[in-house]
Design an enzyme around this catalytic site. Structure first.
Site, mmCIF file in Angstrom:
data_model
loop_
_atom_site.group_PDB
_atom_site.id
_atom_site.type_symbol
_atom_site.label_atom_id
_atom_site.label_comp_id
_atom_site.label_asym_id
_atom_site.label_seq_id
_atom_site.Cartn_x
_atom_site.Cartn_y
_atom_site.Cartn_z
ATOM 1 C CG ASP A 89 7.426 -107.813 9.320
ATOM 2 O OD1 ASP A 89 7.868 -108.971 9.212
ATOM 3 O OD2 ASP A 89 6.419 -107.545 9.997
ATOM 4 C CG HIS A 90 12.336 -111.570 9.763
ATOM 5 N ND1 HIS A 90 11.811 -111.220 10.978
ATOM 6 C CD2 HIS A 90 12.296 -112.919 9.722
ATOM 7 C CE1 HIS A 90 11.484 -112.315 11.643
ATOM 8 N NE2 HIS A 90 11.763 -113.362 10.907
ATOM 9 C CG HIS A 125 6.592 -111.218 12.179
ATOM 10 N ND1 HIS A 125 7.329 -110.263 11.535
ATOM 11 C CD2 HIS A 125 7.379 -111.667 13.187
ATOM 12 C CE1 HIS A 125 8.519 -110.139 12.124
ATOM 13 N NE2 HIS A 125 8.560 -110.984 13.135
HETATM 14 C C1 BG6 Z 1 11.104 -111.907 15.465
HETATM 15 C C2 BG6 Z 1 10.676 -111.961 16.897
HETATM 16 O O1 BG6 Z 1 10.626 -110.738 14.851
HETATM 17 O O2 BG6 Z 1 10.588 -113.043 14.784
HETATM 18 C C3 BG6 Z 1 11.148 -113.239 17.548
HETATM 19 O O3 BG6 Z 1 11.197 -110.842 17.598
HETATM 20 C C4 BG6 Z 1 10.670 -114.433 16.755
HETATM 21 O O4 BG6 Z 1 10.678 -113.332 18.884
HETATM 22 C C5 BG6 Z 1 11.039 -114.281 15.292
HETATM 23 O O5 BG6 Z 1 11.273 -115.593 17.296
HETATM 24 C C6 BG6 Z 1 10.421 -115.373 14.450
HETATM 25 O O6 BG6 Z 1 10.972 -115.327 13.173
HETATM 26 P P1 BG6 Z 1 11.061 -116.632 12.290
HETATM 27 O O7 BG6 Z 1 11.670 -116.157 11.015
HETATM 28 O O8 BG6 Z 1 11.890 -117.623 13.039
HETATM 29 O O9 BG6 Z 1 9.646 -117.103 12.125
#
Ligand code: BG6
Length: 518
Positions: free
Chosen positions: A206-207, A269
């Site tokens: 989960d990034h 997230h």
């Molecule tokens: C991803 C979603 O996991 O996270 C995207 O699939 C979203 O839809 C993105 O835009 C948001 O990531 P960040 O790092 O830009 O907050």
């Protein structure tokens, strides 16, 4: 008045080393081959390859390292090297380190359903082991479409590539979200993966967990004594978690139609941010301890029934509007999206955590695409003082104290509180103190994918999602999914470039509270 102070919080001095090898420099991974399934796709080009290239030019990869790409596109090794080159050509490589690695990269084209593909892969991997001395160590990265996750895991098993050959070598599997589309499919995906890989071989990404500022939530809470006494129901009135994006669905309309904001952001997230912010202190910064506390917290989240959820959830979709002076189209006009789509691009909801620390403290969550501003933050809104000794007109501009953890952009922490306005009368109003990451630290934060890929390569599971976390997060959102499936609550609309639908304002106002001003 805004008082800027980067020394107010002793985060800089007390920053915790959040890796298993506490207080040491980042470890270099052992020799290994990274196999990317879906190597010609968008995720590989946008995130994985640039992250690996950055690690390489910073000399954080072993000399004995290679990438093997796999995908259905019919290209050869040279074609793959071109893709890698295109994806990384803007990254400075003054010493030619990446260029040197690039020469060894290999590619397998094939159908993941066919065992022949995996037999050829096994052959290429043993050639790479001989040429690059990678010793049989593997990290497989599943960057394919989700329905192929189980297929690839099974394919690797059929040729025995799922297991380490000796006790000194390793084989790991990195899996991208989404981990299923609901509780049942997540369980079934896990069963499939577990037929080929043990849980300790699986690294679910989960990034958000790779973001420095998400990890900083732990530093703020557990490297400082001053927050712990107030981090509970006695002082906190309510909590707000906001993930606001200005982007629309871009070129991912068809995928987004099957996801929506609940599955795309809330189930993963938001749940990660929620659990790190509210969990109990772990005994040590060790992977097992932190992941156990996160799961315990998620297990304490009250799972409402469907009717209750309908009353405390808002779902909405963006209509056309303007972002930064540019006209943008509505969701239903996006490529790959049905003109009658009911998919939500915005959701606001309220949860409770039923435990000793948080009982009765509402947690308001909102996330949406095409909002006025990109901002991810957690705000702890504190209770009002029990008695205000100032006449009403003197404290008219005084709001509740708020501690905000800004995850992105302008990463930092701010505390707003009451102060006396200079002058003869005792007027008080809300002011704020800001800690800014970029002002306090010289170091440049590494990208989330770089951090996570590095951790997968060294085998540190702390920032990855364990199977019980995934399941619990699906259980929490299940009643909301069920109500959406019944068409409830009705889908609201909001113009692009605003802060979401009026219904979300009503949701929080029903309890006499307000969303934090972004
Ligand atoms: C991803 C979603 O996991 O996270 C995207 O699939 C979203 O839809 C993105 O835009 C948001 O990531 P960040 O790092 O830009 O907050």
């Amino acid at each position: 008045m805004t008082t800027k102070s980067s020394t107010m919080f002793n985060v800089a001095e007390a920053a915790l080393e959040l890796s298993s090898d506490v207080n040491s420099e980042r470890r270099k991974p052992h020799p290994l081959v990274l196999v990317i399934f879906g190597a010609t796709g968008d995720l590989a080009s946008r995130k994985i390859l640039p992250a690996i290239c950055h690690l390489a030019v910073r000399k954080e990869l072993p000399d004995e390292f290679a990438i093997v790409g796999a995908a259905s596109s019919e290209i050869d090794d040279e074609g793959f090297k071109k893709i890698v080159y295109e994806a990384t050509k803007d990254i400075d490589d003054p010493e030619g380190i990446w260029a040197n690695y690039l020469k060894r990269f290999r590619y397998i084209s094939g159908d993941y359903m066919s065992s022949d593909t995996f037999a050829r892969l096994e052959q290429v991997l043993s050639e790479v082991d001989t040429e690059c001395k990678t010793n049989g160590n593997r990290v497989y990265y599943l960057a394919t479409i989700p329905k192929l996750f189980s297929v690839v895991a099974n394919g690797l098993k059929t040729v025995g590539c799922n297991k380490a050959k000796t006790k000194d070598t390793f084989v790991r599997l990195v899996v991208e979200k989404p981990f299923g589309v609901d509780l049942e499919s997540a369980k079934s995906l896990d069963q499939d993966l577990h037929k080929a890989f043990s849980e300790d071989q699986i690294f679910r990404i989960d990034h958000y967990m790779g973001k420095e500022t998400v990890q900083n939530v732990l530093a703020l809470r557990f490297a400082n004594a001053i927050f712990e006494p107030i981090w509970n129901r006695r002082y906190v009135d309510h909590i707000q978690i906001t993930v606001a994006e200005t982007l629309g669905v871009e070129h991912r309309g068809a995928f987004y139609e099957t996801a929506g904001a609940l599955r795309d952001i809330v189930q993963n997230h938001v749940m990660q941010v929620l659990s790190l912010t509210l969990m109990e202190p772990p005994a040590s910064m060790e992977a097992g301890g932190i992941r156990d506390e996160k799961v315990k917290l998620l297990k304490a989240v009250e799972i409402g029934d469907i009717d209750e959820q309908v009353n405390t959830t808002v779902r909405a979709q963006y209509a056309s509007g303007e972002i930064d002076g540019q006209k943008v189209i509505g969701y239903r006009q996006e490529d790959g999206v049905s003109p009658t789509s009911e998919t939500e691009t915005y959701i606001a909801t309220r949860l409770y955590v039923d435990n000793w620390r948080w009982a009765g403290v509402p947690i308001y969550i909102r996330t949406g695409k095409r909002l006025q501003k990109r901002i991810t933050e957690v705000s702890m809104v504190f209770q009002r003082p029990p008695h205000l000794p100032f006449a009403g007109r003197l404290s008219r501009d005084l709001r509740a104290d708020v501690l905000s953890l800004r995850i992105q952009p302008d990463e930092g922490i701010s505390l707003s509180f009451g102060a006396k306005i200079p002058g003869p009368s005792f007027k008080v109003k809300t002011v704020s103190m800001n800690f800014s990451y970029s002002e306090a630290f010289q170091e440049v934060a590494v990208d989330a994918y770089e951090r996570l890929l590095h951790d997968a390569m060294v085998g540190d599971p702390m920032l990855f999602i364990r199977t019980d976390e995934v399941e619990q997060a699906w259980k929490i959102v299940a009643p909301i999914q069920a109500s959406f499936a019944q068409g409830e609550p009705p889908l609201a609309k909001y113009p692009s470039g605003t802060f979401g639908p009026i219904e979300a304002e009503r949701l929080i106002q029903a309890s006499g509270r307000q969303w934090q001003n972004l």
